[in-house]
Design a protein around this motif. Structure first.
Motif, PDB file in Angstrom:
ATOM      1  N   ILE A 154       0.830  -1.208   0.000  1.00  0.00           N
ATOM      2  CA  ILE A 154       0.000   0.000   0.000  1.00  0.00           C
ATOM      3  C   ILE A 154       0.862   1.254   0.000  1.00  0.00           C
ATOM      4  O   ILE A 154       0.642   2.186  -0.770  1.00  0.00           O
ATOM      5  N   TRP A 155       1.875   1.261   0.878  1.00  0.00           N
ATOM      6  CA  TRP A 155       2.676   2.472   1.063  1.00  0.00           C
ATOM      7  C   TRP A 155       3.954   2.477   0.226  1.00  0.00           C
ATOM      8  O   TRP A 155       4.734   3.427   0.307  1.00  0.00           O
ATOM      9  N   GLN A 156       4.167   1.401  -0.558  1.00  0.00           N
ATOM     10  CA  GLN A 156       5.380   1.310  -1.373  1.00  0.00           C
ATOM     11  C   GLN A 156       6.621   1.462  -0.500  1.00  0.00           C
ATOM     12  O   GLN A 156       7.535   2.227  -0.817  1.00  0.00           O
ATOM     13  N   ASP A 157       6.633   0.704   0.583  1.00  0.00           N
ATOM     14  CA  ASP A 157       7.704   0.804   1.579  1.00  0.00           C
ATOM     15  C   ASP A 157       8.448  -0.524   1.628  1.00  0.00           C
ATOM     16  O   ASP A 157       7.954  -1.508   2.192  1.00  0.00           O
ATOM     17  N   ARG A 158       9.632  -0.558   1.036  1.00  0.00           N
ATOM     18  CA  ARG A 158      10.412  -1.799   0.983  1.00  0.00           C
ATOM     19  C   ARG A 158      10.823  -2.257   2.384  1.00  0.00           C
ATOM     20  O   ARG A 158      10.835  -3.437   2.680  1.00  0.00           O
ATOM     21  N   GLN A 159      11.159  -1.285   3.243  1.00  0.00           N
ATOM     22  CA  GLN A 159      11.586  -1.643   4.602  1.00  0.00           C
ATOM     23  C   GLN A 159      10.475  -2.354   5.362  1.00  0.00           C
ATOM     24  O   GLN A 159      10.725  -3.283   6.131  1.00  0.00           O
ATOM     25  N   LEU A 160       9.226  -1.940   5.144  1.00  0.00           N
ATOM     26  CA  LEU A 160       8.096  -2.575   5.818  1.00  0.00           C
ATOM     27  C   LEU A 160       7.933  -4.014   5.349  1.00  0.00           C
ATOM     28  O   LEU A 160       7.595  -4.900   6.134  1.00  0.00           O
ATOM     29  N   PHE A 161       8.188  -4.264   4.050  1.00  0.00           N
ATOM     30  CA  PHE A 161       8.118  -5.639   3.550  1.00  0.00           C
ATOM     31  C   PHE A 161       9.213  -6.492   4.178  1.00  0.00           C
ATOM     32  O   PHE A 161       8.968  -7.640   4.575  1.00  0.00           O
ATOM     33  N   VAL A 162      10.413  -5.945   4.274  1.00  0.00           N
ATOM     34  CA  VAL A 162      11.524  -6.690   4.878  1.00  0.00           C
ATOM     35  C   VAL A 162      11.192  -7.034   6.320  1.00  0.00           C
ATOM     36  O   VAL A 162      11.422  -8.163   6.778  1.00  0.00           O
ATOM     37  N   LEU A 163      10.628  -6.072   7.062  1.00  0.00           N
ATOM     38  CA  LEU A 163      10.261  -6.333   8.453  1.00  0.00           C
ATOM     39  C   LEU A 163       9.193  -7.418   8.536  1.00  0.00           C
ATOM     40  O   LEU A 163       9.272  -8.316   9.379  1.00  0.00           O
ATOM     41  N   GLY A 164       8.190  -7.349   7.651  1.00  0.00           N
ATOM     42  CA  GLY A 164       7.143  -8.365   7.661  1.00  0.00           C
ATOM     43  C   GLY A 164       7.671  -9.746   7.315  1.00  0.00           C
ATOM     44  O   GLY A 164       7.288 -10.746   7.935  1.00  0.00           O
ATOM     45  N   ALA A 165       8.560  -9.818   6.330  1.00  0.00           N
ATOM     46  CA  ALA A 165       9.146 -11.102   5.955  1.00  0.00           C
ATOM     47  C   ALA A 165      10.009 -11.656   7.091  1.00  0.00           C
ATOM     48  O   ALA A 165       9.964 -12.852   7.404  1.00  0.00           O
ATOM     49  N   TRP A 166      10.799 -10.778   7.713  1.00  0.00           N
ATOM     50  CA  TRP A 166      11.634 -11.190   8.842  1.00  0.00           C
ATOM     51  C   TRP A 166      10.768 -11.712   9.986  1.00  0.00           C
ATOM     52  O   TRP A 166      11.057 -12.766  10.575  1.00  0.00           O
ATOM     53  N   THR A 167       9.689 -11.004  10.295  1.00  0.00           N
ATOM     54  CA  THR A 167       8.785 -11.427  11.357  1.00  0.00           C
ATOM     55  C   THR A 167       8.173 -12.783  11.045  1.00  0.00           C
ATOM     56  O   THR A 167       8.054 -13.651  11.931  1.00  0.00           O
ATOM     57  N   SER A 168       7.790 -12.994   9.799  1.00  0.00           N
ATOM     58  CA  SER A 168       7.188 -14.266   9.402  1.00  0.00           C
ATOM     59  C   SER A 168       8.182 -15.417   9.518  1.00  0.00           C
ATOM     60  O   SER A 168       7.835 -16.513   9.987  1.00  0.00           O
ATOM     61  N   VAL A 169       9.419 -15.171   9.104  1.00  0.00           N
ATOM     62  CA  VAL A 169      10.438 -16.221   9.147  1.00  0.00           C
ATOM     63  C   VAL A 169      10.760 -16.623  10.582  1.00  0.00           C
ATOM     64  O   VAL A 169      10.799 -17.815  10.921  1.00  0.00           O
ATOM     65  N   ILE A 170      10.980 -15.639  11.461  1.00  0.00           N
ATOM     66  CA  ILE A 170      11.320 -15.990  12.838  1.00  0.00           C
ATOM     67  C   ILE A 170      10.135 -16.643  13.540  1.00  0.00           C
ATOM     68  O   ILE A 170      10.310 -17.489  14.425  1.00  0.00           O
ATOM     69  N   ASN A 171       8.920 -16.287  13.132  1.00  0.00           N
ATOM     70  CA  ASN A 171       7.740 -16.923  13.717  1.00  0.00           C
ATOM     71  C   ASN A 171       7.694 -18.400  13.344  1.00  0.00           C
ATOM     72  O   ASN A 171       7.421 -19.258  14.191  1.00  0.00           O
ATOM     73  N   ILE A 172       7.976 -18.701  12.072  1.00  0.00           N
ATOM     74  CA  ILE A 172       7.994 -20.098  11.637  1.00  0.00           C
ATOM     75  C   ILE A 172       9.076 -20.878  12.376  1.00  0.00           C
ATOM     76  O   ILE A 172       8.851 -22.001  12.845  1.00  0.00           O
ATOM     77  N   VAL A 173      10.259 -20.268  12.500  1.00  0.00           N
ATOM     78  CA  VAL A 173      11.347 -20.923  13.237  1.00  0.00           C
ATOM     79  C   VAL A 173      10.930 -21.191  14.679  1.00  0.00           C
ATOM     80  O   VAL A 173      11.167 -22.278  15.222  1.00  0.00           O
ATOM     81  N   GLY A 174      10.291 -20.210  15.310  1.00  0.00           N
ATOM     82  CA  GLY A 174       9.865 -20.376  16.692  1.00  0.00           C
ATOM     83  C   GLY A 174       8.803 -21.446  16.849  1.00  0.00           C
ATOM     84  O   GLY A 174       8.831 -22.234  17.805  1.00  0.00           O
ATOM     85  N   ILE A 175       7.846 -21.501  15.910  1.00  0.00           N
ATOM     86  CA  ILE A 175       6.794 -22.524  15.981  1.00  0.00           C
ATOM     87  C   ILE A 175       7.397 -23.910  15.841  1.00  0.00           C
ATOM     88  O   ILE A 175       7.032 -24.844  16.567  1.00  0.00           O
ATOM     89  N   VAL A 176       8.329 -24.060  14.908  1.00  0.00           N
ATOM     90  CA  VAL A 176       8.988 -25.363  14.731  1.00  0.00           C
ATOM     91  C   VAL A 176       9.788 -25.729  15.978  1.00  0.00           C
ATOM     92  O   VAL A 176       9.799 -26.895  16.406  1.00  0.00           O
ATOM     93  N   ALA A 177      10.446 -24.741  16.590  1.00  0.00           N
ATOM     94  CA  ALA A 177      11.236 -25.012  17.799  1.00  0.00           C
ATOM     95  C   ALA A 177      10.347 -25.426  18.963  1.00  0.00           C
ATOM     96  O   ALA A 177      10.753 -26.214  19.813  1.00  0.00           O
ATOM     97  N   GLY A 178       9.117 -24.888  19.006  1.00  0.00           N
ATOM     98  CA  GLY A 178       8.172 -25.319  20.021  1.00  0.00           C
ATOM     99  C   GLY A 178       7.931 -24.290  21.111  1.00  0.00           C
ATOM    100  O   GLY A 178       8.571 -23.229  21.153  1.00  0.00           O
TER     101      GLY A 178
END
Length: 206
Positions: A154-178
């Motif tokens: 929406i805002w054409q903000d690359r940094q916001l996409f990077v933050l969202g992708a980073w948040t998603s990745v660490i969330n998946i890692v955390g869920i797998v870790a338990g």
């Protein structure tokens, strides 16, 4: 030919760019107010959850059962108030499609989290405590990452996409870790990620 003649056509463009940058600084909310409240909320709140409800049910600090989640909820409420105030000030300075997009995006956050809260309340009693906690934390963080990435479009903000992708990745890692590990990973990597994003966004506006 005077060398200044070659530079003259660029002056109006430079002036327009400077004015555009000044306008963005004037109407855009301070990234520190948008990210830091949530970053510190995650860092403090999820750390308390890890200390009380560690991996395999280990208790690192014998806190009252109700304390970590209560503190996390209070921090979330405080962060929401701060970012809501900062965002509303920005919306009041704009009109038209930009203002409408900001309002719609803010409502999307509220509706998405309310919907997930209803789902969690419906399923939590059917799960063991640790799994219920992982469902709540993992689901909330997943929504946050997805909405950040949607906001970047929406805002054409690359940094916001990077933050969202980073948040998603660490969330998946955390869920797998338990359970337990998820809280630690989200506290450190997620909370710190938002704090860094706020700092970088502030520097970019400057």
């Amino acid at each position: 030919m005077d060398p200044e003649d070659d530079q003259a056509p660029a002056d109006p463009l430079a002036l327009i760019e400077r004015e555009r940058a000044n306008l963005v600084r004037h109407i855009a909310p301070d990234p520190r107010l948008m990210y830091w409240p949530w970053g510190f909320a995650w860092l403090i709140g999820f750390t308390l959850l890890f200390l009380r409800y560690g991996p395999d049910g280990k208790v690192y600090v014998n806190l009252p059962d109700w304390l970590p989640l209560t503190v996390l909820m209070l921090l979330f409420i405080a962060a929401g108030l701060v970012t809501g105030f900062a965002g509303s000030r920005s919306v009041r300075r704009t009109s038209g499609p930009t203002s409408q997009a900001g309002l719609a995006y803010g409502l999307t956050w509220s509706i998405a989290f309310f919907g997930f809260s209803v789902l969690y309340a419906r399923l939590a009693n059917d799960l063991p405590d640790q799994q219920a906690g992982l469902l709540w934390a993992g689901g909330m963080v997943a929504l946050t990452g997805a909405l950040h990435m949607a906001g970047s479009a929406i805002w054409q903000d690359r940094q916001l996409f990077v933050l969202g992708a980073w948040t998603s990745v660490i969330n998946i890692v955390g869920i797998v870790a338990g359970p337990g590990w998820h809280s630690l990973i989200v506290a450190i990597a997620g909370g710190a990620g938002m704090i860094v994003a706020g700092f970088l966004g502030w520097r970019r506006l400057r």
